[in-house]
Enzyme design. Structure first.
Site, PDB file in Angstrom:
ATOM      1  N   VAL A   1      -0.464  -5.086  -6.720  1.00 39.05           N
ATOM      2  CA  VAL A   1      -1.664  -4.713  -6.523  1.00 39.05           C
ATOM      3  C   VAL A   1      -2.786  -5.858  -6.978  1.00 39.05           C
ATOM      4  O   VAL A   1      -3.480  -6.281  -6.320  1.00 39.05           O
ATOM      5  CB  VAL A   1      -2.072  -3.243  -7.266  1.00 39.05           C
ATOM      6  CG1 VAL A   1      -3.949  -3.159  -6.651  1.00 39.05           C
ATOM      7  CG2 VAL A   1      -1.332  -2.285  -6.558  1.00 39.05           C
TER       8      VAL A   1
ATOM      9  N   ILE B   1      -7.876   4.689   0.543  1.00 36.33           N
ATOM     10  CA  ILE B   1      -8.659   5.707   0.718  1.00 36.33           C
ATOM     11  C   ILE B   1     -10.103   6.079   0.134  1.00 36.33           C
ATOM     12  O   ILE B   1      -9.647   6.140  -1.139  1.00 36.33           O
ATOM     13  CB  ILE B   1      -7.994   7.084   1.383  1.00 36.33           C
ATOM     14  CG1 ILE B   1      -6.935   7.150   1.874  1.00 36.33           C
ATOM     15  CG2 ILE B   1      -8.840   8.277   1.742  1.00 36.33           C
ATOM     16  CD1 ILE B   1      -5.993   8.058   2.162  1.00 36.33           C
TER      17      ILE B   1
ATOM     18  N   LYS C   1      -2.831  12.687  -9.431  1.00 35.29           N
ATOM     19  CA  LYS C   1      -3.973  12.124  -8.935  1.00 35.29           C
ATOM     20  C   LYS C   1      -4.494  13.653  -8.762  1.00 35.29           C
ATOM     21  O   LYS C   1      -5.746  13.599  -8.713  1.00 35.29           O
ATOM     22  CB  LYS C   1      -3.435  11.646  -7.463  1.00 35.29           C
ATOM     23  CG  LYS C   1      -2.883  10.296  -7.531  1.00 35.29           C
ATOM     24  CD  LYS C   1      -1.964  10.063  -6.372  1.00 35.29           C
ATOM     25  CE  LYS C   1      -1.313   8.683  -6.733  1.00 35.29           C
ATOM     26  NZ  LYS C   1      -0.322   8.304  -5.368  1.00 35.29           N
TER      27      LYS C   1
END
Ligand code: HSE
Length: 431
Positions: free
Chosen positions: A14, A136, A205
């Site tokens: 990332v 998202i 999450k």
């Protein structure tokens, strides 16, 4: 133009996406935000990790502390993942008055309270859009765009690796191992995909979504979690015949004053939108009293989708950096949504898919169904494969709505019957 300095900690998948994005999109980011984001330092314990990304050598260091303590740096981006030393790096950065951006869902799920409190105390902003759903937008949707809504349901597919595996098993009728190996070859699954397939990544999450959607601070250990490793291709094919897909869902559902919170493989109707979310994609359904039903879909993993969210957070902070230092600007994470505690899994009432493995002989079905009946579990459909001499055969069932506690009691008894050869597979069904 106002200039904001960023220090990056963690130059992995990332991190590289973030660096490439900040460098290659510098002009458009400046045009659109009116601020100039300068990548000032990059720290990683292994500087060979920069392979494939061209950055001036002077930006790189192995010394994380020198980045955190650099007075010129306004925003620290933590992308090393895991609990330690990420937690210490974030807390230290906040205490030094830096704003922080992170993608670290495990850390926020386990120690969110401490970190959010520190952010609030030091009037620093904490951006964590990349922690759920990769690219998202969902974190700021919940804490800003849907702030006027009373949310009663959030559920979705929050793990790309598991969704890829289940999609492959469904479409190619391959085994779990084969699908996992393809996910690894394609670079979707991590080298150690344990957190993904065990459901723990989705659980982290979900803990974050529960806090944002329902104001309830929960620990991952309070969430019921089952992974996809016990799902056989056979279960997926049976489910399909009956009009269902098997998906690993993370569910947060208001049930009076309790919150039904769970992660597990789930049968959902094929005609539901979530059933058509394939491969490594994620989708999150949110229902609020004002907005009604909303669905957020996209790539939940990967360097650039996650970098898209991280850079969004960086730019947001850079634009409002002075505002964020004013008193009372911190966002309160816990709030009263009417939800008091997590519902015990045994209090759940739902429909079930079950696959028994049994030696085919007279009386098997009647013994199984009598134990189910004793526990007030009513069968909706049952099917059994042709007998192969001496081998156990699958008996597959769908039930009507039943209580989880009673179901577990029944299965404990059934699995002890002499003709049952393996632990029964139980998959919950969602409407
Ligand atoms: N490993 C995660 C997934 C992505 O497979 O969805 C990072 O959260």
């Amino acid at each position: 133009m106002k200039k904001v300095n960023v220090g990056l900690v963690g130059f992995g998948t990332v991190g590289k996406g973030v660096v490439k994005t900040l460098l290659s999109k510098k002009k458009i980011l400046e045009e659109r935000s009116g601020v100039s984001v300068n990548l000032a330092r990059i720290a990683d314990k292994d500087l060979r990790s920069r392979k494939g990304v061209r950055v001036p050598k002077r930006l790189l260091t192995k010394d994380v502390n020198s980045v955190i303590k650099d007075r010129n740096i306004d925003i620290i981006v933590e992308l090393i993942g895991g609990i330690h030393p990420a937690k210490e790096i974030i807390l230290k950065s906040l205490a030094l008055g830096k704003h922080v951006v992170t993608a670290n869902k495990a850390l926020l799920a386990e120690h969110g309270k401490e970190i959010f409190t520190a952010a609030s105390r030091f009037r620093s902003h904490l951006g964590f859009e990349a922690s759920v759903g990769g690219g998202i937008p969902i974190i700021d949707v919940l804490r800003r765009d849907l702030v006027s809504n009373k949310i009663d349901l959030i559920y979705g597919i929050l793990n790309g690796t598991s969704n890829f595996i289940l999609s492959k098993m469904s479409e190619e009728n391959c085994t779990f191992r084969e699908a996992l190996s393809e996910a690894k070859t394609k670079g979707i699954a991590e080298k150690n995909p344990r957190l993904d397939i065990s459901g723990v990544d989705s659980c982290h999450k979900l803990a974050i979504l529960a806090l944002l959607g329902f104001g309830l601070s929960v620990k991952p250990k309070d969430i019921h979690v089952e992974g996809i490793d016990r799902i056989d291709a056979m279960d997926i094919q049976y489910a399909k015949k009956w009009g269902y897909a098997v998906k690993l869902l993370a569910i947060a559902k208001k049930a009076g004053k309790e919150l039904d919170l769970r992660v597990h493989p789930t049968l959902i109707y094929l005609r539901k939108i979530l059933a058509s979310v394939k491969d490594e994609n994620n989708a999150i359904f949110v229902r609020g009293d004002m907005v009604g039903a909303t669905l957020f879909y996209g790539r939940g993993a990967g360097s650039f989708p996650a970098a898209s969210s991280v850079v969004g957070d960086i730019i947001e902070i850079a634009k409002r950096i002075d505002d964020f230092k004013k008193p009372k600007s911190a966002f309160k994470m816990e709030f009263d949504s009417g939800v008091r505690k997590v519902r015990k899994i045994n209090d759940l009432s739902t429909r079930y898919y079950m696959r028994f493995s049994a030696i085919d002989r007279p009386g098997v079905l009647s013994s199984v169904s009598s134990i189910l009946a004793q526990n007030k579990i009513s069968i909706a459909t049952v099917t059994q494969k042709e007998r192969k001499k001496g081998q156990s055969v699958p008996i597959v069932m769908l039930t009507h709505e039943a209580n989880e506690g009673k179901m577990n009691r029944a299965l404990k008894k059934i699995d002890k019957l002499p003709f049952i050869t393996k632990k029964t597979v139980k998959i919950r069904i969602e409407r």
